[in-house]
Design a protein around this motif. Sequence first.
Motif, mmCIF file in Angstrom:
data_model
loop_
_atom_site.group_PDB
_atom_site.id
_atom_site.type_symbol
_atom_site.label_atom_id
_atom_site.label_comp_id
_atom_site.label_asym_id
_atom_site.label_seq_id
_atom_site.Cartn_x
_atom_site.Cartn_y
_atom_site.Cartn_z
ATOM 1 N N THR A 43 0.812 -1.217 0.000
ATOM 2 C CA THR A 43 0.000 0.000 0.000
ATOM 3 C C THR A 43 0.846 1.268 0.000
ATOM 4 O O THR A 43 0.303 2.359 0.065
ATOM 5 C CB THR A 43 -0.931 0.015 1.224
ATOM 6 O OG1 THR A 43 -0.143 -0.107 2.424
ATOM 7 C CG2 THR A 43 -1.911 -1.140 1.157
ATOM 8 N N SER A 44 2.178 1.124 -0.071
ATOM 9 C CA SER A 44 3.077 2.280 -0.105
ATOM 10 C C SER A 44 4.414 1.823 -0.678
ATOM 11 O O SER A 44 4.619 0.642 -0.955
ATOM 12 C CB SER A 44 3.261 2.884 1.294
ATOM 13 O OG SER A 44 3.922 1.968 2.154
ATOM 14 N N PHE A 45 5.329 2.775 -0.842
ATOM 15 C CA PHE A 45 6.650 2.426 -1.334
ATOM 16 C C PHE A 45 7.376 1.477 -0.376
ATOM 17 O O PHE A 45 8.050 0.542 -0.809
ATOM 18 C CB PHE A 45 7.487 3.692 -1.542
ATOM 19 C CG PHE A 45 7.083 4.502 -2.742
ATOM 20 C CD1 PHE A 45 7.483 4.125 -4.015
ATOM 21 C CD2 PHE A 45 6.301 5.634 -2.604
ATOM 22 C CE1 PHE A 45 7.122 4.866 -5.128
ATOM 23 C CE2 PHE A 45 5.932 6.381 -3.709
ATOM 24 C CZ PHE A 45 6.340 5.997 -4.974
ATOM 25 N N ARG A 46 7.235 1.705 0.908
ATOM 26 C CA ARG A 46 7.958 0.907 1.893
ATOM 27 C C ARG A 46 7.412 -0.506 2.003
ATOM 28 O O ARG A 46 8.128 -1.420 2.390
ATOM 29 C CB ARG A 46 7.909 1.591 3.257
ATOM 30 C CG ARG A 46 8.656 2.906 3.320
ATOM 31 C CD ARG A 46 8.593 3.500 4.720
ATOM 32 N NE ARG A 46 9.198 2.628 5.707
ATOM 33 C CZ ARG A 46 10.498 2.614 6.013
ATOM 34 N NH1 ARG A 46 11.332 3.423 5.387
ATOM 35 N NH2 ARG A 46 10.969 1.785 6.923
ATOM 36 N N THR A 47 6.135 -0.692 1.677
ATOM 37 C CA THR A 47 5.520 -2.019 1.794
ATOM 38 C C THR A 47 5.266 -2.645 0.429
ATOM 39 O O THR A 47 4.472 -3.583 0.320
ATOM 40 C CB THR A 47 4.203 -1.928 2.569
ATOM 41 O OG1 THR A 47 3.293 -1.056 1.870
ATOM 42 C CG2 THR A 47 4.441 -1.398 3.967
ATOM 43 N N ASP A 65 -7.981 1.900 -3.702
ATOM 44 C CA ASP A 65 -6.718 1.577 -3.035
ATOM 45 C C ASP A 65 -5.540 1.862 -3.963
ATOM 46 O O ASP A 65 -5.667 1.837 -5.188
ATOM 47 C CB ASP A 65 -6.687 0.106 -2.617
ATOM 48 C CG ASP A 65 -7.677 -0.200 -1.513
ATOM 49 O OD1 ASP A 65 -8.152 0.752 -0.868
ATOM 50 O OD2 ASP A 65 -7.977 -1.393 -1.314
ATOM 51 N N TYR A 66 -4.393 2.108 -3.356
ATOM 52 C CA TYR A 66 -3.141 2.228 -4.088
ATOM 53 C C TYR A 66 -2.404 0.906 -3.957
ATOM 54 O O TYR A 66 -2.116 0.452 -2.849
ATOM 55 C CB TYR A 66 -2.287 3.366 -3.532
ATOM 56 C CG TYR A 66 -2.778 4.740 -3.901
ATOM 57 C CD1 TYR A 66 -2.288 5.390 -5.035
ATOM 58 C CD2 TYR A 66 -3.738 5.397 -3.126
ATOM 59 C CE1 TYR A 66 -2.735 6.654 -5.384
ATOM 60 C CE2 TYR A 66 -4.195 6.667 -3.468
ATOM 61 C CZ TYR A 66 -3.684 7.287 -4.598
ATOM 62 O OH TYR A 66 -4.138 8.531 -4.950
ATOM 63 N N TYR A 68 1.003 -1.318 -4.772
ATOM 64 C CA TYR A 68 2.429 -1.111 -5.043
ATOM 65 C C TYR A 68 3.133 -2.455 -5.197
ATOM 66 O O TYR A 68 2.924 -3.376 -4.393
ATOM 67 C CB TYR A 68 3.102 -0.336 -3.905
ATOM 68 C CG TYR A 68 2.775 1.140 -3.864
ATOM 69 C CD1 TYR A 68 3.636 2.077 -4.417
ATOM 70 C CD2 TYR A 68 1.605 1.597 -3.260
ATOM 71 C CE1 TYR A 68 3.344 3.435 -4.373
ATOM 72 C CE2 TYR A 68 1.300 2.949 -3.213
ATOM 73 C CZ TYR A 68 2.178 3.857 -3.771
ATOM 74 O OH TYR A 68 1.887 5.195 -3.733
ATOM 75 N N ARG A 105 12.768 7.040 -6.339
ATOM 76 C CA ARG A 105 11.348 7.396 -6.323
ATOM 77 C C ARG A 105 11.054 8.560 -7.272
ATOM 78 O O ARG A 105 10.185 9.389 -7.012
ATOM 79 C CB ARG A 105 10.867 7.706 -4.905
ATOM 80 C CG ARG A 105 11.020 6.525 -3.949
ATOM 81 C CD ARG A 105 10.420 6.811 -2.593
ATOM 82 N NE ARG A 105 10.675 5.712 -1.677
ATOM 83 C CZ ARG A 105 10.271 5.675 -0.419
ATOM 84 N NH1 ARG A 105 9.575 6.699 0.069
ATOM 85 N NH2 ARG A 105 10.542 4.660 0.365
ATOM 86 N N TYR A 152 9.555 0.739 -8.758
ATOM 87 C CA TYR A 152 8.258 0.614 -8.085
ATOM 88 C C TYR A 152 7.134 0.852 -9.088
ATOM 89 O O TYR A 152 7.221 1.743 -9.932
ATOM 90 C CB TYR A 152 8.143 1.626 -6.943
ATOM 91 C CG TYR A 152 9.188 1.457 -5.862
ATOM 92 C CD1 TYR A 152 8.965 0.614 -4.784
ATOM 93 C CD2 TYR A 152 10.397 2.147 -5.922
ATOM 94 C CE1 TYR A 152 9.913 0.455 -3.785
ATOM 95 C CE2 TYR A 152 11.355 2.001 -4.931
ATOM 96 C CZ TYR A 152 11.107 1.151 -3.871
ATOM 97 O OH TYR A 152 12.059 0.996 -2.894
ATOM 98 N N ARG A 154 3.005 1.555 -9.294
ATOM 99 C CA ARG A 154 1.803 1.957 -8.548
ATOM 100 C C ARG A 154 0.599 1.880 -9.474
ATOM 101 O O ARG A 154 0.599 2.473 -10.546
ATOM 102 C CB ARG A 154 1.943 3.367 -7.989
ATOM 103 C CG ARG A 154 0.738 3.794 -7.135
ATOM 104 C CD ARG A 154 0.917 5.186 -6.581
ATOM 105 N NE ARG A 154 0.853 6.203 -7.627
ATOM 106 C CZ ARG A 154 1.030 7.506 -7.409
ATOM 107 N NH1 ARG A 154 1.319 7.929 -6.189
ATOM 108 N NH2 ARG A 154 0.965 8.365 -8.405
ATOM 109 N N THR A 156 -3.581 2.397 -9.574
ATOM 110 C CA THR A 156 -4.693 2.996 -8.843
ATOM 111 C C THR A 156 -5.757 3.466 -9.821
ATOM 112 O O THR A 156 -5.519 3.553 -11.038
ATOM 113 C CB THR A 156 -4.222 4.183 -7.985
ATOM 114 O OG1 THR A 156 -5.294 4.636 -7.164
ATOM 115 C CG2 THR A 156 -3.762 5.329 -8.870
#
Length: 266
Positions: A43-47, A65-66, A68, A105, A152, A154, A156
Motif C-alpha cells: 500500500t506504499s513504497f515501503r511495503t 486503493d493504491y 504497489y 522514487r 516501483y 503503482r 490505482t
Amino acid sequence: MRAVRVLNAALLTLGLAAAPAAADSSPSPEASGDTGGPTRAGTSFRTATEVEQGQTATARASTGDYLYWSFPADAGQRPTVRATVKLPDSHASQTWQVDVYDGLRRRQACQYGAQTRAAGQGTTTVELACVLRTVRAWSEPWANDPLPGTYYVRLTALKLSANDLGQSVDAELRVESKDMGGAAAVDGALSEPLVPGIASRPEEASEDSSSAVLAGLEPEDGWTSGWWSDRWVWTAAGGVLAALAGVFGYRLTRGPGRPRHVPPGV
C-alpha cells in the motif's frame, strides 16, 4: 486379556501413523491457488511487494486503493510493465493508471503504451502497459535517466464516483525486459545499484534495528555494474578488420616491388 491390550496398542499406533499420511495427501488451501508469483500488493513504497521479472503477481483489492509492487532492473534492459484489472459487473465510468518510479522514487516516463485508460459502464477488464526507457549504467546527477536498481509500480483508479469506492477488484501485474545490448552501453557505472537500504552496512545493523533492509530481489546473473557489454566484442572485431584492411591495402598499392637492374646500353 494381554492379547487384547497388544492388539489395541497396535491399532492405536497404526492410527497415529496413518493420520499424517492422510493430512499430507490433501492439498493445502494456500498451495492450491499458487500461480508462481506473489498474491498480494503493498500500500506504499515501503511495503511494496517484490516480484521477479517474468512472474505474474496478483492481488485482490478495493477500488480506490493504491497498489504497489517492486522489481529489479539492470543496465541494458528495457522493462515493460503490464497491468490487468478485472472490474465488477456493475460500475460507473472509471479511469485507471499505472505509474513507474525508479530507486530514487522519481517518476519515469513511458516511451509508449497505454499508461492511462478509461473504463466505461459495462467494461469488465482494463489493460494497461508502460514501456520504459532503456536502463543506463550511469547518468549525470541532473538527468532523469533510468538507472540500475529497484523500480516501483503503482496501480490505482482515478475519477471515481462515490458509489464505486470500496468495490472489489482483481489486479494482475507482469514485468518483462528486453536486452538492448551494447547499443545502450555507456562509459561509466554506478558504485552500487539503487536498491532500498544499500547505504546501510550489514555489520553495523543489529537484529532488532528498525532501519531499512536490502531488497531481496536482483537480476538472475547479478548486477552487471555496467562495465561489460557486447560492445567490447564489436570493438575488437572492428579493430581486427581494420588491421586486415590496412595490410590488404598496403599490398595492393605496393606493386610488384623494386624494378630489376637493367645494364646500360641494353
